[in-house]
Write an enzyme that holds these catalytic residues in place. Structure first.
Site, PDB file in Angstrom:
ATOM      1  N   ASN A   6       0.654  34.152 111.642  1.00 14.73           N
ATOM      2  CA  ASN A   6      -0.266  35.285 111.748  1.00 14.73           C
ATOM      3  C   ASN A   6      -1.503  34.939 110.915  1.00 14.73           C
ATOM      4  O   ASN A   6      -1.448  34.937 109.695  1.00 14.73           O
ATOM      5  CB  ASN A   6       0.421  36.554 111.224  1.00 14.73           C
ATOM      6  CG  ASN A   6      -0.497  37.760 111.229  1.00 14.73           C
ATOM      7  OD1 ASN A   6      -1.619  37.691 111.743  1.00 14.73           O
ATOM      8  ND2 ASN A   6      -0.040  38.856 110.658  1.00 14.73           N
ATOM      9  N   LYS A   8      -4.175  36.649 110.640  1.00 20.10           N
ATOM     10  CA  LYS A   8      -4.866  37.851 110.132  1.00 20.10           C
ATOM     11  C   LYS A   8      -6.379  37.697 110.371  1.00 20.10           C
ATOM     12  O   LYS A   8      -6.757  37.295 111.463  1.00 20.10           O
ATOM     13  CB  LYS A   8      -4.498  38.106 108.669  1.00 20.10           C
ATOM     14  CG  LYS A   8      -2.980  38.140 108.484  1.00 20.10           C
ATOM     15  CD  LYS A   8      -2.513  38.584 107.138  1.00 20.10           C
ATOM     16  CE  LYS A   8      -0.987  38.584 107.097  1.00 20.10           C
ATOM     17  NZ  LYS A   8      -0.450  39.082 105.851  1.00 20.10           N
ATOM     18  N   HIS A  82       2.477  45.944 112.310  1.00 17.90           N
ATOM     19  CA  HIS A  82       2.308  45.181 111.069  1.00 17.90           C
ATOM     20  C   HIS A  82       1.925  46.130 109.932  1.00 17.90           C
ATOM     21  O   HIS A  82       1.184  47.082 110.130  1.00 17.90           O
ATOM     22  CB  HIS A  82       1.230  44.104 111.244  1.00 17.90           C
ATOM     23  CG  HIS A  82       1.244  43.114 110.125  1.00 17.90           C
ATOM     24  ND1 HIS A  82       0.634  43.370 108.922  1.00 17.90           N
ATOM     25  CD2 HIS A  82       1.828  41.896 110.008  1.00 17.90           C
ATOM     26  CE1 HIS A  82       0.845  42.340 108.116  1.00 17.90           C
ATOM     27  NE2 HIS A  82       1.566  41.433 108.743  1.00 17.90           N
ATOM     28  N   GLU A 151       9.320  42.518 107.199  1.00 14.33           N
ATOM     29  CA  GLU A 151       8.332  42.048 106.225  1.00 14.33           C
ATOM     30  C   GLU A 151       8.177  43.088 105.123  1.00 14.33           C
ATOM     31  O   GLU A 151       7.417  44.052 105.280  1.00 14.33           O
ATOM     32  CB  GLU A 151       6.972  41.841 106.907  1.00 14.33           C
ATOM     33  CG  GLU A 151       6.995  40.868 108.071  1.00 14.33           C
ATOM     34  CD  GLU A 151       5.600  40.312 108.348  1.00 14.33           C
ATOM     35  OE1 GLU A 151       5.423  39.095 108.179  1.00 14.33           O
ATOM     36  OE2 GLU A 151       4.705  41.081 108.708  1.00 14.33           O
ATOM     37  N   GLY A 157       1.661  38.489 101.111  1.00 17.89           N
ATOM     38  CA  GLY A 157       0.429  38.040 100.473  1.00 17.89           C
ATOM     39  C   GLY A 157       0.486  38.014  98.956  1.00 17.89           C
ATOM     40  O   GLY A 157      -0.531  37.847  98.291  1.00 17.89           O
ATOM     41  N   SER A 187       5.358  35.952 102.122  1.00 11.63           N
ATOM     42  CA  SER A 187       5.289  34.791 101.228  1.00 11.63           C
ATOM     43  C   SER A 187       6.268  33.677 101.593  1.00 11.63           C
ATOM     44  O   SER A 187       6.891  33.066 100.710  1.00 11.63           O
ATOM     45  CB  SER A 187       5.466  35.223  99.771  1.00 11.63           C
ATOM     46  OG  SER A 187       4.416  36.104  99.400  1.00 11.63           O
TER      47      SER A 187
END
Ligand code: 13P
Length: 227
Positions: A6, A8, A82, A151, A157, A187
């Site tokens: 992803n 982003k 998400h 997630e 992040g 992560s």
């Protein structure tokens, strides 16, 4: 095994084209690979999926893209739910379920994300499971093109992934009500991917930051191939 990237809000179209060229040099074996670039870098390629789209063919939704725009690139894969869209863009569960239905009806492969914030994790596994179930309201868990990504918000992040025991325990709980593949995200790095993929009920990973370097992502696919 499924290994997904992803991007982003990172990378341009040119960079994405170069990334795919580099990525496609390796043999994926039986690993399913998916890449979610930003909307401006959508490309016709079987690896590509959209990070987001509005549940419409076309219309008056300023700043959004719909099915017409995805069809131009033959995109049949999308990320829905998400945490950044839930928490930063304020998407409600009701809207997320509407999006899910629309793209399900259009036969998309849906990577559907769930994950709890830190204050819920601190309350323990029961509270986590209850929270995650709330993020599945209105979602057809039997859909044959559904892939779930767990997630935890506090691991996204931050550079600190969930502990292996937490991933194992949470995936085991999710497995009780979801029979489709369950990915872990938050992560994931070259240094922890092997241990994460070896956990029971982990069918793959959804990688953010670490996927931005194509060499790292290639190594991740190679590791997934060996498991
Ligand atoms: P990081 O890998 O950067 O933590 O992001 C995870 C993620 O949100 C993937 O969708």
């Amino acid at each position: 095994m499924i290994v997904a990237a992803n991007f982003k809000t990172n990378k341009t179209r040119k960079e994405t084209v170069e990334y795919l060229k580099e990525l496609e040099k390796i043999d994926f074996g039986n690993v399913k690979v998916a890449v979610f670039p930003p909307q401006s870098a959508l490309i016709e390629d079987e690896l590509i999926g959209a990070q987001n789209a509005y549940p419409t063919m076309s219309g008056a939704y300023t700043g959004e893209i719909g099915l017409e725009q995805l069809n131009e690139f033959n995109i049949k894969r999308i990320l829905i739910g998400h945490s950044e869209r839930r928490h930063i863009l304020g998407e409600s569960q009701e809207f997320i379920a509407k999006k899910f239905d629309f793209f399900k009806n259009n036969n998309f492969e849906i990577f559907y994300c769930i994950g709890e914030p830190l204050e819920i994790r601190k309350k323990g596994i029961e509270a986590v499971v209850e929270y995650l179930k709330g993020q599945l309201i209105g979602i057809d868990l039997e859909y044959e093109k559904l892939i779930v990504a767990y997630e935890p918000v506090w691991a996204i992040g931050t550079g600190v992934s969930a502990k292996l025991e937490q991933i194992q325990e949470t995936h085991k709980e999710i497995r009780k009500f979801i029979k489709r593949p369950i990915l872990y995200g938050g992560s994931v790095k070259l240094s922890n991917i092997e241990d994460i993929l070896k956990i029971e009920n982990v069918d793959g990973v959804l990688v953010g930051s670490a996927s931005l370097d194509v060499e790292v992502f290639k190594e991740m696919i190679k590791k997934a191939k060996e498991i």
